[in-house]
Design a protein around this motif. Structure first.
Motif, mmCIF file in Angstrom:
data_model
loop_
_atom_site.group_PDB
_atom_site.id
_atom_site.type_symbol
_atom_site.label_atom_id
_atom_site.label_comp_id
_atom_site.label_asym_id
_atom_site.label_seq_id
_atom_site.Cartn_x
_atom_site.Cartn_y
_atom_site.Cartn_z
ATOM 1 N N ASN A 823 96.873 -64.252 21.721
ATOM 2 C CA ASN A 823 96.658 -64.773 23.062
ATOM 3 C C ASN A 823 95.359 -65.574 23.110
ATOM 4 O OD1 ASN A 823 97.093 -65.220 25.806
ATOM 5 N ND2 ASN A 823 97.567 -63.059 26.210
ATOM 6 N N ASP A 824 95.247 -66.426 24.087
ATOM 7 C CA ASP A 824 94.031 -67.219 24.266
ATOM 8 C C ASP A 824 92.842 -66.281 24.454
ATOM 9 O OD1 ASP A 824 92.446 -69.413 24.584
ATOM 10 O OD2 ASP A 824 93.271 -70.048 26.509
ATOM 11 N N GLY A 825 91.802 -66.467 23.615
ATOM 12 C CA GLY A 825 90.617 -65.637 23.721
ATOM 13 C C GLY A 825 90.615 -64.412 22.845
ATOM 14 N N ASP A 826 91.727 -64.117 22.188
ATOM 15 C CA ASP A 826 91.763 -62.966 21.279
ATOM 16 C C ASP A 826 90.832 -63.188 20.087
ATOM 17 O OD1 ASP A 826 93.614 -61.667 22.816
ATOM 18 O OD2 ASP A 826 95.312 -62.001 21.465
ATOM 19 N N TYR A 827 90.349 -62.088 19.521
ATOM 20 C CA TYR A 827 89.690 -62.162 18.219
ATOM 21 C C TYR A 827 90.757 -62.209 17.135
ATOM 22 C CZ TYR A 827 84.943 -61.210 19.898
ATOM 23 O OH TYR A 827 83.726 -61.302 20.512
ATOM 24 N N VAL A 828 90.545 -63.069 16.150
ATOM 25 C CA VAL A 828 91.488 -63.179 15.041
ATOM 26 C C VAL A 828 90.730 -63.093 13.723
ATOM 27 C CG1 VAL A 828 93.144 -64.586 16.327
ATOM 28 C CG2 VAL A 828 91.328 -65.721 15.015
ATOM 29 N N TYR A 829 91.453 -62.691 12.689
ATOM 30 C CA TYR A 829 90.940 -62.778 11.331
ATOM 31 C C TYR A 829 91.412 -64.094 10.729
ATOM 32 C CZ TYR A 829 89.570 -57.839 11.224
ATOM 33 O OH TYR A 829 88.981 -56.630 11.467
ATOM 34 N N VAL A 830 90.526 -64.759 10.039
ATOM 35 C CA VAL A 830 90.861 -66.000 9.349
ATOM 36 C C VAL A 830 90.601 -65.793 7.867
ATOM 37 C CG1 VAL A 830 90.368 -68.453 9.103
ATOM 38 C CG2 VAL A 830 90.263 -67.379 11.357
ATOM 39 N N ASP A 831 91.647 -65.931 7.072
ATOM 40 C CA ASP A 831 91.539 -65.692 5.635
ATOM 41 C C ASP A 831 91.879 -66.951 4.851
ATOM 42 O OD1 ASP A 831 91.026 -62.747 5.595
ATOM 43 O OD2 ASP A 831 92.973 -62.693 6.603
ATOM 44 N N ASP A 964 92.345 -57.656 21.068
ATOM 45 C CA ASP A 964 92.575 -58.322 22.343
ATOM 46 C C ASP A 964 91.296 -59.006 22.813
ATOM 47 O OD1 ASP A 964 95.224 -57.731 22.637
ATOM 48 O OD2 ASP A 964 94.910 -55.967 23.911
ATOM 49 N N GLY A 965 91.476 -60.059 23.601
ATOM 50 C CA GLY A 965 90.326 -60.829 24.063
ATOM 51 C C GLY A 965 89.647 -60.281 25.290
ATOM 52 N N GLY A 966 90.286 -59.361 26.024
ATOM 53 C CA GLY A 966 89.685 -58.827 27.245
ATOM 54 C C GLY A 966 88.457 -57.998 26.963
ATOM 55 N N ILE A 967 87.647 -57.791 27.984
ATOM 56 C CA ILE A 967 86.404 -57.048 27.823
ATOM 57 C C ILE A 967 86.693 -55.681 27.219
ATOM 58 C CG2 ILE A 967 84.486 -55.951 29.064
ATOM 59 C CD1 ILE A 967 84.571 -58.258 31.027
ATOM 60 N N GLY A 968 85.968 -55.390 26.144
ATOM 61 C CA GLY A 968 86.165 -54.113 25.461
ATOM 62 C C GLY A 968 87.477 -54.022 24.735
ATOM 63 N N ALA A 969 88.094 -55.146 24.424
ATOM 64 C CA ALA A 969 89.364 -55.204 23.688
ATOM 65 C C ALA A 969 90.511 -54.622 24.498
ATOM 66 C CB ALA A 969 89.260 -54.496 22.324
ATOM 67 N N ARG A 970 90.426 -54.773 25.818
ATOM 68 C CA ARG A 970 91.491 -54.263 26.681
ATOM 69 C C ARG A 970 92.164 -55.437 27.383
ATOM 70 N NH1 ARG A 970 87.389 -50.519 27.355
ATOM 71 N NH2 ARG A 970 86.570 -51.640 29.169
ATOM 72 N N GLY A 971 93.370 -55.768 26.933
ATOM 73 C CA GLY A 971 94.140 -56.820 27.578
ATOM 74 C C GLY A 971 93.643 -58.211 27.224
ATOM 75 N N PRO A 972 94.191 -59.195 27.927
ATOM 76 C CA PRO A 972 93.844 -60.585 27.609
ATOM 77 C C PRO A 972 92.468 -60.977 28.153
ATOM 78 C CG PRO A 972 95.403 -60.528 29.410
ATOM 79 C CD PRO A 972 95.262 -59.108 28.950
ATOM 80 N N TRP A 973 91.941 -62.031 27.599
ATOM 81 C CA TRP A 973 90.700 -62.651 28.067
ATOM 82 C C TRP A 973 90.879 -63.045 29.541
ATOM 83 C CZ3 TRP A 973 89.654 -68.433 27.426
ATOM 84 C CH2 TRP A 973 88.305 -68.753 27.659
ATOM 85 N N GLU A 974 89.900 -62.759 30.367
ATOM 86 C CA GLU A 974 90.043 -62.894 31.814
ATOM 87 C C GLU A 974 90.497 -64.291 32.264
ATOM 88 O OE1 GLU A 974 90.419 -61.712 35.614
ATOM 89 O OE2 GLU A 974 90.064 -60.439 33.857
ATOM 90 N N PRO A 975 89.944 -65.405 31.719
ATOM 91 C CA PRO A 975 90.401 -66.719 32.200
ATOM 92 C C PRO A 975 91.895 -66.964 32.026
ATOM 93 C CG PRO A 975 88.324 -66.952 31.045
ATOM 94 C CD PRO A 975 88.778 -65.531 30.824
#
Length: 1002
Positions: A823-831, A964-975
């Protein structure tokens, strides 16, 4: 050092943390103490690796014999010095080069007891080439270090093509020149994979698959030729197009093989000898050429000064087409063809359908741009550094230049194929036979013949270069040259002798966060730098390079300089001499003070007074003497007064032939020979290496890694392209095998073969442009830069996972992200390729792997095609200490407790997925070209001028969701919840984008 400086065995490295410098505590010491330790290190290391005993040590450590031979017995040749972006302070930053050649040579004579003729300085690490700023193709087609203009020249262009260049965003102070060309009626075209801010100001945008640029230019060439839009007169008079090539050897037909007792003209009193300083033996080395005279119906010699009106007045009518039988002096008969005829054969592979399949640019745009390029004058193509970051930029950019060469769009205002990084560089302090040694009176003053008279004119300064250049890229390549065990020939050395690096044992850099910006950064830290015995840096910020070094000198900023410094602007011709305006805020010193301080200590330790004398004017606070000498000795500043310039507190114009500065104006308008083999613009290569590698012609080549197809394949069926594959099988996957393998195939065959890495899920290119807010990596972690540099700036740090008050981001196509559950704003791993990234020998259980694996925020951006991502380059990397801070501090900041070092990441960095590639075409010994800072020819390697070019974009990455991108890794990033973000639009936003939210009543 206090323990006796034992040699670096595995046990010693572990005991003294050479393999984990990142865990060292930093101690503040006096300047005198730091100077003392640095001087002792230089003596110990230079002694340890000198002579046969030193060579034996290096052989036991596994270094190649060619690298050891390049040391010439001197331990000082294990010293690597780099004045980072030296034009930013040509006196102080270049002080590193001064100590490199001068003091190091004196040290070598003290250690080895050799004469000055045998003395050796250290190695000078490059700048532009390593950063990827230098267009590697320019020396091939024009013979100059770079074809660069004063950017005000854009106002003259009527067709202005931005190729791989986001000019509006990445060159904001200069963007008005492009806007002014629009105001003057120019047509603007943008060739980029992504729809960037420059593209939406263009007349049309040509999307393409990354690194497929060559197909666009060759496709355009076929259309230009088929529709007869090329300039025949220009081809005959100014280019290598009529020069005859032997079809057997693929070399130019040499008059010495055809005409009995042929002698080259005497150029001693003409331009080639008087200005270009060509000696008779160099003319012989350049070789001769012949053309087919349609009037005489025979092959006739053509020399390098028969260009332009000299060609027209010669009475020769050279053929551009046809095949001709020529009898050699040995009785053999050979076929010869003009270069242009050979290209007519070559272009047949690049029909519209094929080029579209390769580059994926819409066909109508390919045709439109070709016709515009063939009919609109003046036309220019400006490439950004980003295109230089692919493995095959040499061949791609030769293609871009060819489009302009064949239409006569070179050497005139508003024309040319240019790159814009460092347009005004060290070459501004130009050495000429009449003015003196230019820049070298400062960087290369002969330490055995020092001029101590402050009133001496710059031309009186005796110079001799005891240091020798070296590319930083070899350090990135495991501190090795390109040497490959091939099935056909066994062990084969691809690094030319002029390019050959030496083992690295001592490194001193200034004004550059060199380790932070290193391709394969974590491999440097883990596997390469533990073998370097002393690391020294000087900077004005707490960088990752400072955190990994043994000694860090704290430098003054420009505002705090206590004596004069000199610089030039990079995009327009202005020079300035400046003295700081405020007292230093901290216990910092000018750059030159560090070098002078260490030189003085070496003088005390060795008893050689010359080491101190070499920086005499620093101790006497007369640094202006160095500035005046450089002005005196440079043709571009001859007669300028450093004192007047300093008191004026303004910029002064560099004296160049035209304004705006236009490369090759004299060659095109005054018929003077180019700095090339033929004296003409060149599209064909005769260097033996180029023929061997299949790059005598301009072709499309797939990347070594960044391709879904067969890596490094040459797309052509041309019988005059005859590459050697060295017996390396088509299935080989080792990076060095893919680097050197030359396979020639038609497009239908190339696309049948899939890149195994792509099939394993590594299906994203990653472009790495400059940010508009930082300078390389400088100011990466200033609060205001962190806040506004990405979409995740937050001065309140509502999400404590954020490494600082902002963080880095990866732009990704929304659909590509959704298909991977991101999702938009999520943290991802890039390898990157797991074979060697993030570093060689990694294991999931290795604590350092957690530090080195990139975790980054994903940002939806529909401007990027499905398989293209973007991560701006050179943010501050994660280190073990910054990771510890992130994981243990109550506020979660990724900051090192002891040093205050702030990272832009929680884990890893942009350089986690890059590696170094040593491109064979960048390592030729046989390429002739103009010396970078002097009016003379050179062959093969020179710093920042024909050398391996860094290629961080030559990689594929895999992207997987981390959190997840939401605060504290809960749900999507707010925007995302707003309905106004890309890829997450609500019904109103969709209507607004379509223009349906407004109704107009008529």
């Amino acid at each position: 050092m206090d323990a006796g400086s034992p040699e670096l065995s595995s046990e010693t490295k572990r005991k003294y943390k050479f393999d984990s410098r990142f865990l060292d505590d930093m101690l503040r010491v006096s300047w005198d103490t730091a100077f003392t330790y640095a001087a002792k290190a230089m003596i110990i290391i230079a002694t340890r690796y000198s002579g046969e005993a030193g060579a034996r040590r290096l052989r036991e450590q596994g270094y190649a014999p060619e690298m050891i031979e390049m040391m010439k017995g001197a331990g000082t040749r294990t010293f690597k010095h780099r004045a980072g972006m030296p034009v930013l302070g040509i006196i102080g930053k270049m002080g590193n080069t001064r100590i490199n050649g001068g003091v190091n040579a004196l040290l070598d004579t003290w250690i080895r007891k050799v004469s000055p003729d045998q003395a050796q300085g250290g190695r000078y690490w490059s700048n532009y080439t390593w950063h990827g700023d230098q267009n590697p193709a320019h020396p091939f087609w024009c013979g100059a270090q770079g074809s660069d203009i004063a950017l005000s020249d854009m106002r003259f262009s009527k067709l202005n093509t931005s190729w791989g260049k986001n000019f509006v965003e990445n060159k904001m102070p200069e963007a008005h020149w492009k806007l002014e060309c629009i105001e003057r009626g120019a047509r603007v075209v943008v060739i980029t994979p992504e729809y960037n801010p420059t593209a939406y100001r263009a007349d049309y945008w040509m999307p393409l698959r990354p690194a497929s640029d060559g197909a666009i230019f060759l496709g355009a060439m076929k259309i230009i030729v088929d529709e007869n839009m090329h300039d025949t007169d220009f081809l005959k008079g100014y280019t290598d197009s009529p020069v005859l090539v032997r079809t057997d050897t693929l070399q130019f037909l040499d008059p010495r093989d055809v005409v009995a007792d042929y002698q080259f003209p005497d150029f001693s009193k003409s331009y080639s000898g008087r200005v270009q300083s060509l000696k008779p033996e160099q003319v012989q080395r350049l070789g001769g050429m012949m053309v087919w005279d349609l009037t005489k119906k025979q092959a006739v010699p053509l020399h390098r000064e028969q260009v332009g009106w000299h060609y027209q007045n010669s009475g020769i009518d050279a053929a551009l087409t046809g095949t001709y039988r020529v009898k050699l002096l040995n009785g053999r008969e050979v076929d010869a063809m003009p270069v242009w005829q050979m290209y007519l054969v070559h272009f047949q592979d690049y029909d519209l359908d094929t080029c579209h399949q390769i580059c994926r640019t819409p066909k109508d745009l390919l045709v439109r741009w070709a016709r515009d390029s063939g009919s609109i004058k003046p036309a220019a193509i400006h490439n950004g550094e980003g295109t230089n970051h692919y493995f095959h930029q040499t061949i791609n950019s030769r293609g871009a230049a060819m489009v302009l060469i064949v239409t006569g769009n070179v050497g005139k205002f508003g024309t040319g194929q240019h790159t814009w990084a460092g347009n005004y560089k060290a070459g501004c302090w130009t050495a000429t036979p009449w003015s003196g040694a230019g820049l070298a009176v400062h960087t290369g003053e002969d330490p055995f013949n020092i001029t101590l008279d402050p009133n001496a004119h710059g031309k009186e300064i005796k110079t001799k270069s005891y240091y020798y250049g070296e590319e930083v890229g070899y350090w990135n390549h495991g501190d090795t040259a390109l040497i490959v065990n091939t099935p056909k020939y066994g062990r084969k050395v691809f690094t030319g002798k002029t390019h050959m690096p030496t083992p690295s044992k001592f490194r001193w850099v200034v004004n550059v966060n060199v380790l932070n910006n290193a391709k394969h950064h974590y491999d440097m830290v883990r596997n390469v730098d533990p073998n370097i015995e002393t690391l020294i840096t000087q900077d004005i910020e707490m960088t990752s390079d400072v955190n990994h070094n043994d000694i860090a000198f704290a430098a003054n900023s420009w505002m705090e300089f206590t004596y004069p410094e000199m610089t030039i602007t990079v995009s327009n011709p202005w020079i300035q001499i400046w003295k700081g305006g405020i007292r230093p805020l901290y216990d910092t010193r000018n750059d030159l003070d560090s070098f002078a301080g260490v030189a003085a200590k070496l003088s005390d330790m060795t008893g050689d007074k010359r080491m101190r004398d070499y920086f005499k004017f620093v101790y006497e606070n007369r640094v202006d003497v160095y500035a005046q000498r450089m002005l005196d000795a440079s043709s571009t500043f001859y007669g300028y007064s450093a004192d007047v310039m300093l008191k004026s507190e303004k910029g002064w114009m560099v004296m160049v032939r035209t304004y705006p500065r236009t490369p090759f104006w004299e060659e095109t308008n005054e018929s003077k020979p180019m700095w090339t083999r033929t004296g003409r613009y060149e599209n064909y290569r005769t260097e033996p290496e180029a023929i061997e590698y299949g790059e005598n012609f301009i072709s499309h080549r797939e990347g070594t890694e960044a391709t879904p197809y067969l890596p490094n394949a040459i797309m052509t069926s041309n019988p005059y392209v005859r590459p050697d594959d060295y017996g390396i099988p088509i299935t080989a996957q080792h990076h060095d095998d893919k680097t050197v393998r030359n396979i020639k195939l038609p497009w239908q065959e190339i696309k049948r073969h899939a890149n195994p890495l792509w099939e394993k899920g590594y299906q994203f290119y990653c472009v790495t442009p400059k940010t508009r807010h930082r300078v390389h990596s400088q100011w990466s972690v200033n609060d205001w830069v962190q806040i506004y540099e990405s979409n995740f700036g937050d001065p309140y740090r509502m999400d404590k996972r954020t490494p600082g008050v902002g963080e880095h981001q990866l732009h990704i196509n929304p659909q590509a992200a959704k298909d991977r559950g991101i999702n938009d704003g999520d943290y991802v791993y890039v390898d990157g390729n797991p074979v060697d990234r993030p570093y060689r020998g990694w294991k999931p259980s290795d604590p350092y792997y957690k530090v080195a694996r990139l975790m980054i925020r994903a940002k939806y951006n529909p401007a990027y095609p499905y398989h293209v991502t973007m991560c701006k380059h050179a943010p501050y990397v994660a280190t073990p200490k910054s990771v510890k801070g992130h994981e243990t501090r109550p506020d979660g900041r990724a900051i090192a407790v002891d040093t205050g070092y702030q990272s832009n990441f929680r884990y890893g960095a942009q350089q986690s997925f890059t590696r170094n590639w040593l491109m064979p075409m960048h390592q030729l010994d046989s390429l002739p070209a103009k010396h970078a800072i002097a009016w003379k020819f050179k062959w093969g390697y020179q710093v920042d001028h024909h050398a391996i070019n860094t290629v961080p974009k030559e990689c594929l990455i895999r992207i997987t969701k981390a959190e997840d991108g939401g605060i504290g890794a809960r749900g999507p990033w707010e925007p995302v919840r707003t309905g106004f973000t890309p890829g997450q639009e609500n019904e109103f936003m969709i209507k607004w984008l379509k223009g349906e939210h407004i109704k107009i009543k008529v």
